[in-house]
Enzyme design. Sequence first.
Site, PDB file in Angstrom:
ATOM      1  N   CYS A 129      -0.932   3.676  -6.591  1.00  0.00           N
ATOM      2  CA  CYS A 129      -1.835   3.038  -5.622  1.00  0.00           C
ATOM      3  C   CYS A 129      -2.014   1.608  -6.096  1.00  0.00           C
ATOM      4  CB  CYS A 129      -3.181   3.765  -5.580  1.00  0.00           C
ATOM      5  SG  CYS A 129      -4.442   2.879  -4.626  1.00  0.00           S
TER       6      CYS A 129
ATOM      7  N   CYS B 272       0.859  -1.176   0.000  1.00  0.00           N
ATOM      8  CA  CYS B 272       0.000   0.000   0.000  1.00  0.00           C
ATOM      9  C   CYS B 272       0.894   1.225   0.000  1.00  0.00           C
ATOM     10  CB  CYS B 272      -0.864  -0.042   1.258  1.00  0.00           C
ATOM     11  SG  CYS B 272      -1.927   1.380   1.484  1.00  0.00           S
TER      12      CYS B 272
HETATM   13  N1  DGL Z   1      -3.957   0.480  -2.061  1.00  0.00           N
HETATM   14  C1  DGL Z   1      -3.581   1.625  -1.348  1.00  0.00           C
HETATM   15  C2  DGL Z   1      -2.364   2.338  -1.907  1.00  0.00           C
HETATM   16  O1  DGL Z   1      -1.560   1.748  -2.579  1.00  0.00           O
HETATM   17  C3  DGL Z   1      -4.561   2.570  -0.774  1.00  0.00           C
HETATM   18  C4  DGL Z   1      -5.902   2.696  -1.259  1.00  0.00           C
HETATM   19  C5  DGL Z   1      -6.712   3.313  -0.157  1.00  0.00           C
HETATM   20  O2  DGL Z   1      -6.991   2.587   0.804  1.00  0.00           O
HETATM   21  O3  DGL Z   1      -7.016   4.520  -0.227  1.00  0.00           O
HETATM   22  O4  DGL Z   1      -2.180   3.499  -1.642  1.00  0.00           O
END
Ligand code: DGL
Length: 266
Positions: free
Chosen positions: A184, A73
């Site tokens: 993301c 993430c």
């Molecule tokens: N998948 C996450 C990232 O790479 C975050 C998405 C979220 O929860 O806002 O930032």
Amino acid sequence: MKTNPIGIFDSGVGGLTVMKALVEALPNESYIYLADSKNAPYGEKSKSEIIALTKKNVEFLLSKNCKLIVIACNTATGISIDYLREIFPSIHFVGLEPAIKPACLKTKTGIIGVLATEGTFKGRHFIETSNKYKDYVKIISQAGYKLAQKVEDTTYTDNESYSLIKTYLTPMLKENIDYLVLGCTHYPFYIETINKITSGKINIIESGEAVARRTKDILMTNKIINTFDDGFYANFYTSGDISILKQLIITYLKIKGNKFNAERIM
Ligand code: DGL
């Protein structure tokens, strides 16, 4: 230790895009994946909320004896990896950050786009890397409001998603970007839509393969890579909807039913 699992966590199912690259590069490892879908999206939460949630996720993975943790993430990495390294000094962490450097080195138009969450744009990695290149390359950043949530709801191929992506990309396309960085881990689910909107003319960069390479390096350097050919197995946990997670494990990761277990946790 060598046979202990690799832990992976994300605010939800987005980190599966990273796990896919990890499993391809390291097929003999076993994995524990934690999707904190109940608390997704992280991207618009405060720094202190993100830090508290990521600490809890790490504690859960450590209770499962993970030998290394991939923070799949960008938002959680940008906001909390320094703190996590400080409070868990004996664990190896691999974080995710928007792949700005390769895009800046490759661009021919001198203009790149970055699509990420608000949280990631506030994090240390994005700020430091973009400052480093900003005199040579124009970096157009755009927060992908709603996009992570729509992956969580499995509505990422609907008309609203198409319009959102179009709205986010149009100013970048007008400026003549030739590289788009997906900052993301939920966003690779939109690659088909992005290619449709850009007629496949923009190069898309995501971080999955680079993270898998980095993970392999760390495992090898520390002699904790699984050298036993006892095969792949994965345990998945979610604080959200178990049926959505199971569906993605089978259809997106293409893992067979006898190779994984999935459970809901509170
Ligand atoms: N998948 C996450 C990232 O790479 C975050 C998405 C979220 O929860 O806002 O930032």
